[in-house]
Scaffold this motif. Structure first.
Motif, PDB file in Angstrom:
ATOM      1  N   GLN A   1      26.719  76.146  82.326  1.00  0.00           N
ATOM      2  CA  GLN A   1      26.586  75.931  80.881  1.00  0.00           C
ATOM      3  C   GLN A   1      26.229  74.489  80.517  1.00  0.00           C
ATOM      4  OE1 GLN A   1      30.595  77.234  80.612  1.00  0.00           O
ATOM      5  NE2 GLN A   1      31.251  75.396  79.516  1.00  0.00           N
TER       6      GLN A   1
ATOM      7  N   PHE B   1      27.244  88.965  77.982  1.00  0.00           N
ATOM      8  CA  PHE B   1      26.258  88.229  77.190  1.00  0.00           C
ATOM      9  C   PHE B   1      26.869  87.769  75.875  1.00  0.00           C
ATOM     10  CE2 PHE B   1      26.049  92.548  75.872  1.00  0.00           C
ATOM     11  CZ  PHE B   1      25.445  92.651  74.626  1.00  0.00           C
TER      12      PHE B   1
ATOM     13  N   VAL C   1      28.881  85.174  83.827  1.00  0.00           N
ATOM     14  CA  VAL C   1      27.455  85.193  84.157  1.00  0.00           C
ATOM     15  C   VAL C   1      26.708  86.005  83.108  1.00  0.00           C
ATOM     16  CG1 VAL C   1      25.735  85.787  85.899  1.00  0.00           C
ATOM     17  CG2 VAL C   1      28.030  85.074  86.617  1.00  0.00           C
ATOM     18  N   SER C   2      25.703  85.407  82.497  1.00  0.00           N
ATOM     19  CA  SER C   2      24.924  86.102  81.468  1.00  0.00           C
ATOM     20  C   SER C   2      24.011  87.163  82.080  1.00  0.00           C
ATOM     21  CB  SER C   2      24.064  85.119  80.678  1.00  0.00           C
ATOM     22  OG  SER C   2      23.259  85.845  79.752  1.00  0.00           O
TER      23      SER C   2
ATOM     24  N   ASP D   1      21.899  88.369  79.908  1.00  0.00           N
ATOM     25  CA  ASP D   1      20.881  88.220  78.866  1.00  0.00           C
ATOM     26  C   ASP D   1      20.380  86.773  78.838  1.00  0.00           C
ATOM     27  OD1 ASP D   1      19.250  88.600  76.632  1.00  0.00           O
ATOM     28  OD2 ASP D   1      20.923  88.581  75.211  1.00  0.00           O
ATOM     29  N   PRO D   2      19.815  86.299  79.952  1.00  0.00           N
ATOM     30  CA  PRO D   2      19.425  84.886  80.013  1.00  0.00           C
ATOM     31  C   PRO D   2      18.278  84.523  79.071  1.00  0.00           C
ATOM     32  CG  PRO D   2      18.598  86.061  81.926  1.00  0.00           C
ATOM     33  CD  PRO D   2      19.504  87.013  81.194  1.00  0.00           C
TER      34      PRO D   2
ATOM     35  N   ASP E   1      20.616  83.623  76.266  1.00  0.00           N
ATOM     36  CA  ASP E   1      21.760  82.804  76.660  1.00  0.00           C
ATOM     37  C   ASP E   1      21.328  81.570  77.443  1.00  0.00           C
ATOM     38  OD1 ASP E   1      23.408  84.616  75.408  1.00  0.00           O
ATOM     39  OD2 ASP E   1      23.991  85.648  77.248  1.00  0.00           O
ATOM     40  N   THR E   2      20.876  80.578  76.713  1.00  0.00           N
ATOM     41  CA  THR E   2      20.511  79.298  77.310  1.00  0.00           C
ATOM     42  C   THR E   2      21.795  78.555  77.711  1.00  0.00           C
ATOM     43  OG1 THR E   2      20.639  78.150  75.191  1.00  0.00           O
ATOM     44  CG2 THR E   2      18.488  79.128  75.791  1.00  0.00           C
TER      45      THR E   2
ATOM     46  N   MET F   1      25.460  79.164  76.031  1.00  0.00           N
ATOM     47  CA  MET F   1      26.590  79.512  76.897  1.00  0.00           C
ATOM     48  C   MET F   1      27.720  78.492  76.752  1.00  0.00           C
ATOM     49  SD  MET F   1      26.081  82.357  78.634  1.00  0.00           S
ATOM     50  CE  MET F   1      26.914  82.324  80.218  1.00  0.00           C
TER      51      MET F   1
ATOM     52  N   THR G   1      23.889  80.920  83.785  1.00  0.00           N
ATOM     53  CA  THR G   1      22.661  81.540  83.285  1.00  0.00           C
ATOM     54  C   THR G   1      21.487  80.993  84.102  1.00  0.00           C
ATOM     55  OG1 THR G   1      21.415  82.102  81.279  1.00  0.00           O
ATOM     56  CG2 THR G   1      22.263  79.835  81.419  1.00  0.00           C
TER      57      THR G   1
ATOM     58  N   VAL H   1      18.355  85.698  87.575  1.00  0.00           N
ATOM     59  CA  VAL H   1      19.597  86.333  87.123  1.00  0.00           C
ATOM     60  C   VAL H   1      19.576  87.813  87.490  1.00  0.00           C
ATOM     61  CG1 VAL H   1      20.953  87.014  85.098  1.00  0.00           C
ATOM     62  CG2 VAL H   1      20.083  84.671  85.290  1.00  0.00           C
TER      63      VAL H   1
END
Length: 191
Positions: A42, A63, A96-97, A99-100, A103-104, A108, A123, A129
Motif C-alpha cells: 500500500q 477489494f 490482497v486486492s 480489483d487492482p 485499487d491503487t 489501498m 496490489t 495479480v
C-alpha cells in the motif's frame, strides 16, 4: 444394468477420492502454498511471496469497493489479532486486492489504514495479480452491474500460512470469533 451402475458409482467415488487426496497432499505437504509473485504494498514498495513466508501469515483477498464482506473481514481480523495480544505479534496480515484496476497503492493505503495498522495492503499490475490469485487457488471474477460499474465475486476466506508458507487452514467468512482466534493462536504458536 445394476452392475454397470455400481461400476460407474465406484469410478465416480474413486475419482472424487483421488482429487481430494491430491488436494490434501498438496496443501498438507509442508511446502509453501501459492506461487512466486512481485507486486507492491500500500506504500508502493515491492512485495513478494517472501513476505508471506517470513512469518506466520493471514492473507485475505478482496477489494476496496466491496460493500460488506471485505470491510467486515478486515475489521474482524484486526480485532482477532488484538485479542491475541503479544502471543500473536509474529503473525503478519495481508489484504490482497482482486480489483487492482481500481485499487491503487494510494487507495489501498487509505482503505486499510482506516481499519488496521497490522494489515498490509497488496496490489499491482492486473495480470500479475491475476496470476498470483490463481497460484493461491483464489476465485475472483468481475461482475458487471450496469452503467459501466462492476463488483467482484471472490473467495471470502482468510488463508492461514505457517512460517515458510505451508498451508495451515482457513477462517471462513462469518466463522465464530472464538474459533477464529483459536486458529490464529495455533498459527502463532505453530501447534
Amino acid at each position: 444394468m445394476r452392475a454397470i451402475l455400481y461400476g460407474l458409482l465406484f469410478l465416480v467415488a474413486a475419482g472424487i477420492g483421488y482429487v481430494a487426496f491430491d488436494w490434501y497432499a498438496k496443501v498438507g505437504s509442508g511446502e509453501a502454498y501459492g506461487g512466486a509473485f512481485q507486486l507492491v504494498d500500500q506504500k508502493g514498495q515491492p512485495i513478494s511471496e517472501k513476505e508471506f513466508r517470513a512469518q506466520p501469515s493471514a492473507v485475505f483477498f478482496g477489494f476496496t469497493h466491496c460493500p460488506e464482506i471485505c470491510p467486515t473481514t478486515l475489521f474482524e481480523l484486526d480485532g482477532w489479532l488484538k485479542q491475541l495480544g503479544p502471543e500473536g505479534e509474529n503473525i503478519r496480515a495481508f489484504f490482497v486486492s482482486v480489483d487492482p484496476e481500481r485499487d491503487t497503492p494510494e487507495i489501498m493505503d487509505q482503505y486499510v489504514s482506516n481499519v488496521s495498522q497490522r494489515i498490509t495492503g497488496v496490489t499491482g499490475d492486473p495480470a500479475k495479480v491475476a496470476a498470483m490469485t490463481k497460484s493461491f487457488n483464489i476465485y475472483s471474477r468481475k461482475v458487471e452491474t450496469g452503467g459501466g460499474e462492476y463488483t467482484m465475486d471472490h473467495t471470502a476466506s482468510v488463508l492461514l500460512l505457517e512460517k515458510g508458507g505451508a498451508f495451515a487452514g482457513t477462517i471462513a467468512y462469518g466463522e465464530n470469533g472464538q474459533t477464529a482466534v483459536a486458529k490464529l493462536k495455533r498459527l502463532a504458536t505453530g501447534s
